[in-house]
Design a protein around this motif. Structure first.
Motif, PDB file in Angstrom:
ATOM      1  N   ASP A   1      -8.075  13.784  -3.449  1.00 59.43           N
ATOM      2  CA  ASP A   1      -8.627  12.466  -3.733  1.00 59.43           C
ATOM      3  C   ASP A   1      -7.746  11.765  -4.758  1.00 59.43           C
ATOM      4  N   MET A   2      -7.521  10.482  -4.525  1.00 56.26           N
ATOM      5  CA  MET A   2      -6.797   9.688  -5.516  1.00 56.26           C
ATOM      6  C   MET A   2      -7.833   9.090  -6.460  1.00 56.26           C
ATOM      7  N   HIS A   3      -7.435   8.884  -7.699  1.00 57.08           N
ATOM      8  CA  HIS A   3      -8.296   8.167  -8.628  1.00 57.08           C
ATOM      9  C   HIS A   3      -8.248   6.702  -8.208  1.00 57.08           C
ATOM     10  N   GLU A   4      -9.283   6.285  -7.528  1.00 53.49           N
ATOM     11  CA  GLU A   4      -9.289   4.972  -6.877  1.00 53.49           C
ATOM     12  C   GLU A   4      -8.999   3.825  -7.837  1.00 53.49           C
ATOM     13  N   ASP A   5      -9.581   3.858  -9.046  1.00 57.85           N
ATOM     14  CA  ASP A   5      -9.335   2.781 -10.002  1.00 57.85           C
ATOM     15  C   ASP A   5      -7.862   2.717 -10.391  1.00 57.85           C
ATOM     16  N   SER A   6      -7.265   3.882 -10.666  1.00 55.93           N
ATOM     17  CA  SER A   6      -5.847   3.922 -11.034  1.00 55.93           C
ATOM     18  C   SER A   6      -4.978   3.403  -9.900  1.00 55.93           C
TER      19      SER A   6
ATOM     20  N   LEU B   1      -2.666   0.035  -9.935  1.00 58.53           N
ATOM     21  CA  LEU B   1      -1.243   0.132  -9.636  1.00 58.53           C
ATOM     22  C   LEU B   1      -0.873  -0.811  -8.500  1.00 58.53           C
ATOM     23  N   LYS B   2      -1.677  -0.822  -7.468  1.00 60.24           N
ATOM     24  CA  LYS B   2      -1.418  -1.701  -6.321  1.00 60.24           C
ATOM     25  C   LYS B   2      -1.412  -3.170  -6.766  1.00 60.24           C
ATOM     26  N   ALA B   3      -2.329  -3.528  -7.632  1.00 60.56           N
ATOM     27  CA  ALA B   3      -2.393  -4.910  -8.126  1.00 60.56           C
ATOM     28  C   ALA B   3      -1.150  -5.257  -8.942  1.00 60.56           C
ATOM     29  N   VAL B   4      -0.708  -4.343  -9.798  1.00 56.76           N
ATOM     30  CA  VAL B   4       0.497  -4.578 -10.599  1.00 56.76           C
ATOM     31  C   VAL B   4       1.709  -4.741  -9.685  1.00 56.76           C
ATOM     32  N   LEU B   5       1.846  -3.860  -8.707  1.00 53.79           N
ATOM     33  CA  LEU B   5       2.990  -3.945  -7.793  1.00 53.79           C
ATOM     34  C   LEU B   5       2.945  -5.222  -6.955  1.00 53.79           C
ATOM     35  N   ALA B   6       1.762  -5.609  -6.504  1.00 55.90           N
ATOM     36  CA  ALA B   6       1.638  -6.848  -5.736  1.00 55.90           C
ATOM     37  C   ALA B   6       2.047  -8.043  -6.592  1.00 55.90           C
ATOM     38  N   LEU B   7       1.665  -8.018  -7.866  1.00 57.59           N
ATOM     39  CA  LEU B   7       2.030  -9.091  -8.779  1.00 57.59           C
ATOM     40  C   LEU B   7       3.528  -9.107  -9.044  1.00 57.59           C
ATOM     41  N   LYS B   8       4.118  -7.927  -9.243  1.00 55.27           N
ATOM     42  CA  LYS B   8       5.538  -7.834  -9.591  1.00 55.27           C
ATOM     43  C   LYS B   8       6.459  -8.088  -8.404  1.00 55.27           C
ATOM     44  N   VAL B   9       6.100  -7.601  -7.214  1.00 52.28           N
ATOM     45  CA  VAL B   9       7.032  -7.675  -6.088  1.00 52.28           C
ATOM     46  C   VAL B   9       6.443  -8.306  -4.834  1.00 52.28           C
TER      47      VAL B   9
ATOM     48  N   ASP C   1       0.831  -1.213   0.000  1.00 51.30           N
ATOM     49  CA  ASP C   1       0.000   0.000   0.000  1.00 51.30           C
ATOM     50  C   ASP C   1       0.863   1.260   0.000  1.00 51.30           C
ATOM     51  N   TYR C   2       1.886   1.304   0.852  1.00 49.11           N
ATOM     52  CA  TYR C   2       2.764   2.478   0.896  1.00 49.11           C
ATOM     53  C   TYR C   2       3.565   2.613  -0.393  1.00 49.11           C
ATOM     54  N   LEU C   3       4.045   1.495  -0.905  1.00 50.51           N
ATOM     55  CA  LEU C   3       4.776   1.530  -2.161  1.00 50.51           C
ATOM     56  C   LEU C   3       3.880   2.055  -3.278  1.00 50.51           C
ATOM     57  N   ALA C   4       2.656   1.568  -3.339  1.00 49.57           N
ATOM     58  CA  ALA C   4       1.711   2.021  -4.375  1.00 49.57           C
ATOM     59  C   ALA C   4       1.397   3.503  -4.219  1.00 49.57           C
ATOM     60  N   GLN C   5       1.230   3.971  -2.992  1.00 49.84           N
ATOM     61  CA  GLN C   5       0.987   5.400  -2.784  1.00 49.84           C
ATOM     62  C   GLN C   5       2.159   6.231  -3.278  1.00 49.84           C
ATOM     63  N   ASN C   6       3.370   5.785  -2.982  1.00 50.15           N
ATOM     64  CA  ASN C   6       4.545   6.528  -3.409  1.00 50.15           C
ATOM     65  C   ASN C   6       4.627   6.575  -4.937  1.00 50.15           C
ATOM     66  N   VAL C   7       4.449   5.441  -5.573  1.00 54.08           N
ATOM     67  CA  VAL C   7       4.512   5.391  -7.031  1.00 54.08           C
ATOM     68  C   VAL C   7       3.384   6.215  -7.628  1.00 54.08           C
ATOM     69  N   TYR C   8       2.198   6.113  -7.072  1.00 57.41           N
ATOM     70  CA  TYR C   8       1.054   6.870  -7.584  1.00 57.41           C
ATOM     71  C   TYR C   8       1.349   8.369  -7.564  1.00 57.41           C
ATOM     72  N   HIS C   9       1.808   8.859  -6.438  1.00 56.93           N
ATOM     73  CA  HIS C   9       2.030  10.301  -6.307  1.00 56.93           C
ATOM     74  C   HIS C   9       3.281  10.784  -7.046  1.00 56.93           C
ATOM     75  N   GLU C  10       4.270   9.935  -7.176  1.00 57.52           N
ATOM     76  CA  GLU C  10       5.507  10.335  -7.841  1.00 57.52           C
ATOM     77  C   GLU C  10       5.452  10.138  -9.353  1.00 57.52           C
ATOM     78  N   ALA C  11       4.668   9.171  -9.826  1.00 53.66           N
ATOM     79  CA  ALA C  11       4.771   8.809 -11.246  1.00 53.66           C
ATOM     80  C   ALA C  11       3.454   8.413 -11.903  1.00 53.66           C
ATOM     81  N   ARG C  12       2.336   8.879 -11.399  1.00 53.43           N
ATOM     82  CA  ARG C  12       1.066   8.431 -11.963  1.00 53.43           C
ATOM     83  C   ARG C  12       0.880   8.800 -13.432  1.00 53.43           C
TER      84      ARG C  12
END
Length: 146
Positions: A64-69, A73-81, A4-15
């Motif tokens: 607000d974050m775009h919840e779907d995005s 992203l969280k699903a991709v990161l969970a799959l990758k790492v 979750d924290y990793l996804a938040q960081n990636v979302y805000h830094e590189a969405r």
């Protein structure tokens, strides 16, 4: 792993980046954890002073974050790492992004540490980036090693 924290960081830094660019930001974040030089947890690393700008910006923190995005992203990161050992995850991301596993830093490509008129970077940050080695560009981010 604190996906979750990793996804938040990636979302805000590189969405706005490609998936390769987003994975490269995740790679840098995880490489910092693996190195042991930046903190003992993703929370320590992400919220350390002057590391990731979004953590200090109240507009971003309250937006607000775009919840779907974010969920995608969280699903991709969970799959990758998610199921990988940290060293293996960083190595796999490095192979996918082409950025060396020892890349611990990145910045926006339009931020110029050599320009005395650049105001988006502190003088201390400019000096630091001048000492680092540029190892690649993906989208709007340039990546560096010590």
């Amino acid at each position: 792993m604190e996906v979750d924290y990793l996804a938040q960081n990636v979302y805000h830094e590189a969405r706005g980046e490609s998936i390769k660019g987003q994975l490269a930001v995740a790679q840098v974040t995880l490489a910092r954890l693996l190195s042991g030089k930046f903190g003992k947890s993703l929370t320590d690393i992400i919220f350390a002073q002057n590391q990731f700008s979004w953590t200090k910006d109240p507009h971003i923190l309250m937006a607000d974050m775009h919840e779907d995005s974010f969920e995608n992203l969280k699903a991709v990161l969970a799959l990758k790492v998610g199921g990988e050992k940290l060293r293996d995850a960083v190595g796999a991301l490095s192979e996918e992004t082409g950025i060396p596993a020892q890349a611990y830093y990145y910045k926006r490509t339009d931020w110029d540490e050599h320009n005395p008129e650049e105001t988006r970077m502190s003088e201390k940050t400019k000096i630091m980036f001048k000492k680092l080695t540029n190892v690649g560009v993906i989208g709007q981010h340039t990546f560096y090693t010590d």
